[in-house]
Scaffold this active site. Structure first.
Site, PDB file in Angstrom:
ATOM      1  N   ARG A   1      -7.221  12.919  61.728  1.00 17.49           N
ATOM      2  CA  ARG A   1      -6.710  13.058  60.364  1.00 17.49           C
ATOM      3  C   ARG A   1      -5.822  14.368  60.474  1.00 17.49           C
ATOM      4  O   ARG A   1      -5.673  15.116  59.647  1.00 17.49           O
ATOM      5  CB  ARG A   1      -7.774  13.408  59.315  1.00 17.49           C
TER       6      ARG A   1
ATOM      7  N   GLU B   1      -9.707  16.947  53.405  1.00 18.08           N
ATOM      8  CA  GLU B   1      -8.650  16.015  54.014  1.00 18.08           C
ATOM      9  C   GLU B   1      -7.356  16.366  53.263  1.00 18.08           C
ATOM     10  O   GLU B   1      -6.416  16.135  54.201  1.00 18.08           O
ATOM     11  CB  GLU B   1      -9.005  14.519  53.882  1.00 18.08           C
TER      12      GLU B   1
ATOM     13  N   SER C   1     -10.951   9.707  50.500  1.00 21.84           N
ATOM     14  CA  SER C   1     -11.996  10.399  51.222  1.00 21.84           C
ATOM     15  C   SER C   1     -11.526  11.899  51.095  1.00 21.84           C
ATOM     16  O   SER C   1     -10.503  12.385  51.535  1.00 21.84           O
ATOM     17  CB  SER C   1     -12.238  10.204  52.733  1.00 21.84           C
TER      18      SER C   1
END
Length: 362
Positions: free
Chosen positions: A174, A356, A260
């Site tokens: 990520r 994130e 998320s």
């Protein structure tokens, strides 16, 4: 299919005040003092001229991975360069190029329909093609980096187009080079993918194993389906991923969310083993480098946050990894909830969760 790049445009970029509520999937009320839309690579030089007048540049795609403050004084650029094309049909891969402004799910759908298989595990992820490399998006056993061939980006300050390889992009979990350094340094305008020939299904992820009734899956199927004796096709996997995501994750059009919210923590094997001894139900996944990826959603759920609300922000009642806007949340509300979750997880498991999304700071 449209050609890429789309028809040239030298329309002037005139900044205007813009409500960004519809430009972020959390649905946060946010206003930009200076907003422009980039529709063509022909406007890039003009954009650099404009960016010189501002201290920072915020680049927006679909806004699916952003937490925006109520007011943004920086220059905001919405990237809307579109188009999809087949560059080359090599014996080992289809090479496909897409404009950065294309909807990611729309692009995946087009690839499946055209028989360019390999992205089906990444179906229904919100956002745009240009934002996908920034986050190195991933789901159900596949990461963007696994299918990446290259991209073209504009260096705003140096005023030049650059073709970048996977090495140049510095992909990690990520993460990429685009999440570091000066905000707005790069504007991705096109991304190229190498989709493997012959195609092979990626079905290692437990939810997909359960969905297709494969021996590696345990527990009840995630979704009721009509089983077939034949091996799943790319279209089957595409449909399965869409089914599973719709069951687990809220639609941003219905309730504001950024998907998320926390990364799954990566820990050394010794840390995972110690946690497992204390918490036998710990959910973790072995990684190629010997480390383990912990399920952040499980950690949050065990701390009692699933379905809970703090002010106008809450945790989704079916997926503890998703923070939602209950209708009038601000960036401060979302971050206060995130901080409370981080404190509880740290106190119980000695694990620090990392957000994130990009948290835009004035």
């Amino acid at each position: 299919m449209p050609d890429f790049p789309q028809a040239s445009s030298t329309a002037p970029l005139t900044p205007a005040r813009q409500d960004l509520t519809q430009f972020n999937t959390l649905g946060l009320s946010a206003w930009a003092d200076a907003f422009v839309t980039l529709r063509s690579v022909d406007q890039l030089s003009a954009l650099s001229d404009l960016a010189d007048q501002y201290s920072r540049l915020l680049v927006l795609g679909g806004g699916s991975n952003m937490v925006l403050p109520a007011r943004i004084e920086s220059l905001v650029t919405h990237v809307a360069v579109t188009g999809v094309r087949l560059i080359e049909a090599r014996p080992d891969a289809w090479i496909i190029e897409a404009g950065a402004g294309e909807s990611w799910h729309g692009f995946v759908t087009t690839c499946v329909e055209q028989g360019w298989d390999g992205l089906e595990n990444l179906a229904l992820i919100p956002g745009t093609v240009g934002a996908a490399p920034v986050q190195n998006i991933g789901a159900y056993g596949v990461e963007l980096a696994d299918r990446f061939q290259g991209l073209t980006a504009w260096n705003v300050r140096q005023r030049r187009l650059v073709d970048m390889t996977a090495t140049d992009c510095q992909f990690a979990y990520r993460d990429s080079i685009f999440k570091h350094g000066e905000p707005g340094e790069w504007i991705i305008v096109a991304v190229r993918f190498a989709l493997p020939r012959p195609w092979q299904a990626v079905l290692e992820y437990p939810d997909l194993q359960r969905y297709f009734g494969l021996s590696g899956g345990t527990g009840a199927p995630a979704i009721s389906r009509t089983h077939s004796s034949s091996a799943p096709t790319a279209r089957d996997i595409f449909n399965a991923v869409c089914d599973i995501r719709r069951q687990k994750l809220p639609d941003p059009a219905v309730i504001g969310n950024a998907g998320s919210f926390f990364k799954n923590p990566l820990v050394e094997a010794s840390v995972r083993d110690a946690l497992l001894a204390q918490h036998p139900g710990l959910v973790s996944y072995p990684q190629p480098d010997g480390r383990y990826k912990l399920a952040a959603g499980w950690l949050i759920d065990q701390c009692g946050w699933k379905g809970k609300q703090l002010g106008a922000a809450g945790v989704h009642d079916r997926q503890a990894l998703v923070l939602v806007n209950k209708g009038s949340a601000t960036a401060a509300d979302i971050m206060a909830l995130a901080a409370a979750i981080q404190r509880d997880v740290s106190a119980r498991y000695h694990i620090q969760l990392e957000p994130e999304p990009v948290i835009w700071q004035q």
